[in-house]
Design a protein around this motif. Structure first.
Motif, PDB file in Angstrom:
ATOM      1  N   VAL A   6       0.873  -1.188   0.000  1.00  0.00           N
ATOM      2  CA  VAL A   6       0.000   0.000   0.000  1.00  0.00           C
ATOM      3  C   VAL A   6       0.902   1.228   0.000  1.00  0.00           C
ATOM      4  CG1 VAL A   6      -1.761   1.322   1.230  1.00  0.00           C
ATOM      5  CG2 VAL A   6      -1.841  -1.179   1.270  1.00  0.00           C
ATOM      6  N   VAL A   8       0.687   5.462  -0.226  1.00  0.00           N
ATOM      7  CA  VAL A   8      -0.111   6.690  -0.192  1.00  0.00           C
ATOM      8  C   VAL A   8       0.846   7.856  -0.418  1.00  0.00           C
ATOM      9  CG1 VAL A   8      -1.562   8.170   1.254  1.00  0.00           C
ATOM     10  CG2 VAL A   8      -1.800   5.673   1.388  1.00  0.00           C
ATOM     11  N   THR A  53      -8.953   9.237   5.399  1.00  0.00           N
ATOM     12  CA  THR A  53      -7.836   8.512   4.781  1.00  0.00           C
ATOM     13  C   THR A  53      -8.214   7.057   4.529  1.00  0.00           C
ATOM     14  OG1 THR A  53      -6.229   9.958   5.872  1.00  0.00           O
ATOM     15  CG2 THR A  53      -5.413   7.839   5.060  1.00  0.00           C
ATOM     16  N   ILE A  57      -8.418   5.049   0.921  1.00  0.00           N
ATOM     17  CA  ILE A  57      -7.671   3.828   0.646  1.00  0.00           C
ATOM     18  C   ILE A  57      -8.604   2.735   0.128  1.00  0.00           C
ATOM     19  CG2 ILE A  57      -6.344   1.949   1.708  1.00  0.00           C
ATOM     20  CD1 ILE A  57      -5.123   4.024   3.609  1.00  0.00           C
ATOM     21  N   ILE A  68      -3.022   6.796  -4.493  1.00  0.00           N
ATOM     22  CA  ILE A  68      -2.991   5.593  -3.659  1.00  0.00           C
ATOM     23  C   ILE A  68      -2.836   4.400  -4.582  1.00  0.00           C
ATOM     24  CG2 ILE A  68      -4.238   4.146  -2.014  1.00  0.00           C
ATOM     25  CD1 ILE A  68      -5.892   6.694  -1.323  1.00  0.00           C
ATOM     26  N   ILE A  70      -2.587   0.099  -4.540  1.00  0.00           N
ATOM     27  CA  ILE A  70      -2.745  -1.145  -3.806  1.00  0.00           C
ATOM     28  C   ILE A  70      -2.123  -2.251  -4.658  1.00  0.00           C
ATOM     29  CG2 ILE A  70      -4.335  -2.684  -2.603  1.00  0.00           C
ATOM     30  CD1 ILE A  70      -4.536   0.180  -1.600  1.00  0.00           C
ATOM     31  N   ASN A  75      -5.693   3.121  -7.318  1.00  0.00           N
ATOM     32  CA  ASN A  75      -7.080   2.846  -6.941  1.00  0.00           C
ATOM     33  C   ASN A  75      -8.067   3.904  -7.439  1.00  0.00           C
ATOM     34  OD1 ASN A  75      -6.857   4.987  -5.082  1.00  0.00           O
ATOM     35  ND2 ASN A  75      -7.909   3.865  -3.442  1.00  0.00           N
TER      36      ASN A  75
END
Length: 328
Positions: A6, A8, A53, A57, A68, A70, A75
């Protein structure tokens, strides 16, 4: 395969107040990563930007800016593909259909992911055993205890087979025994299935017990991103309890309060106690210079045992002094 699952980067989100139309910045240029196989705590006081947040996500809220990914998938650009790699349990039992049985819930949510009942039958049986729900598989969810509902919600997330599981308050409202059972299940999931788990919780005992690392958000910004054990060591060496054979004078008390605003002074009949946080060794000398003004005997000096709840409060209440750079 990259270490981070992940990512960010420079995330931003603002909202307009309904009544005043004033723009409020909920998330202000947040960046962090979560690595494969980690259990990470994502924390923050109410209104800090944590929930926004989380929703970004999960793909439930669109950011104003930033990115973001993944498992390397954006995403926003490829939302459905990104969601295949993450499951979320938001406030536990809200993820369930109460008028379906335990097994029917598992079958229903597997169907939402495009899986047939036959293809997941064996995996459902495994999860019912793992989460100790086998004897309740034909029970309606609305008749289950809060703890069993929470375990079922996590089992539903596990059935999706995603690499990342986001758990929002996984032990909220649970009795002590069930809370510990959920913790052990989560540890086993990471240990045996190499899942990545992101936990939000106001129960700092859960964070201290489960998480390797914690990311703390306050006022829309990341103020701390470090290993839990590093934070415990950092703040433990700062916290002291000093017992005096006597009482401070008014002048001493005033000087100490000016130098150490967080100081706690507790006078007793003949003795008194000071609790103080020292950021460096020089402050210890300054403390004793003030105590020497009245020649008050020092009985004992102890380094205080500190828990993660105290660490969290120190960070969010005095972030300028205690904010720690990212060391993930």
């Amino acid at each position: 395969m990259t270490k981070a699952i992940v990512e960010v980067k420079n995330l931003r989100k603002s909202y307009k107040k309904r009544k005043t139309k004033e723009m409020i910045t909920a998330v202000d240029d947040i960046s962090f990563t979560v690595n494969r196989g980690e259990i990470v705590g994502l924390l923050g006081p109410n209104g800090a930007g944590k929930t926004t947040t989380i929703k970004m996500i999960c793909g439930l809220v669109i950011p104003d800016g930033g990115m973001i990914t993944i498992n390397g998938i954006d995403n926003q650009k490829k939302r459905l593909r990104a969601r295949e790699h993450i499951s979320a349990v938001l406030e536990g039992n809200r993820n369930l259909y109460w008028r379906l049985t335990v097994r029917e819930n598992l079958e229903y949510f597997a169907g939402n992911r495009g899986k047939s009942r036959k293809s997941v039958a064996g995996r459902i049986n495994e999860l019912l055993e793992q989460f100790r729900l086998k004897d309740k598989e034909n029970e309606m969810v609305n008749r289950l205890s809060r703890g069993m509902q929470q375990k079922l919600a996590i089992a539903v997330a596990m059935l999706a087979g995603s690499e990342v599981i986001l758990l929002d308050e996984p032990t909220l409202g649970l009795d002590i025994e069930t809370g510990y059972e959920v913790r052990e299940i989560l540890r086993e999931i990471v240990r045996t299935q190499h899942k990545t788990i992101i936990i939000t919780s106001h129960d700092m005992d859960v964070i201290q017990d489960l998480c390797e690392r914690t990311i703390i958000i306050n006022s829309g910004k990341v103020v701390t991103n470090d290993r839990v054990d590093n934070l415990m060591k950092l703040f433990e060496v700062r916290a002291y309890s000093i017992k005096l054979d006597g009482h401070l004078s008014e002048q001493q008390h005033r000087l100490l309060r000016e130098k150490f605003p967080q100081l706690v002074y507790t006078p007793d009949t003949y003795q008194s106690n000071l609790e103080v946080d020292l950021t460096n060794s020089q402050e210890m000398y300054e403390l004793f210079d003030i105590l020497k003004l009245e020649q008050i005997p020092v009985d004992t000096i102890d380094r205080k045992t500190i828990n993660f709840e105290q660490v969290f409060l120190k960070i969010v209440k005095g972030e300028e002094e205690h904010a720690i750079p990212e060391r993930a």
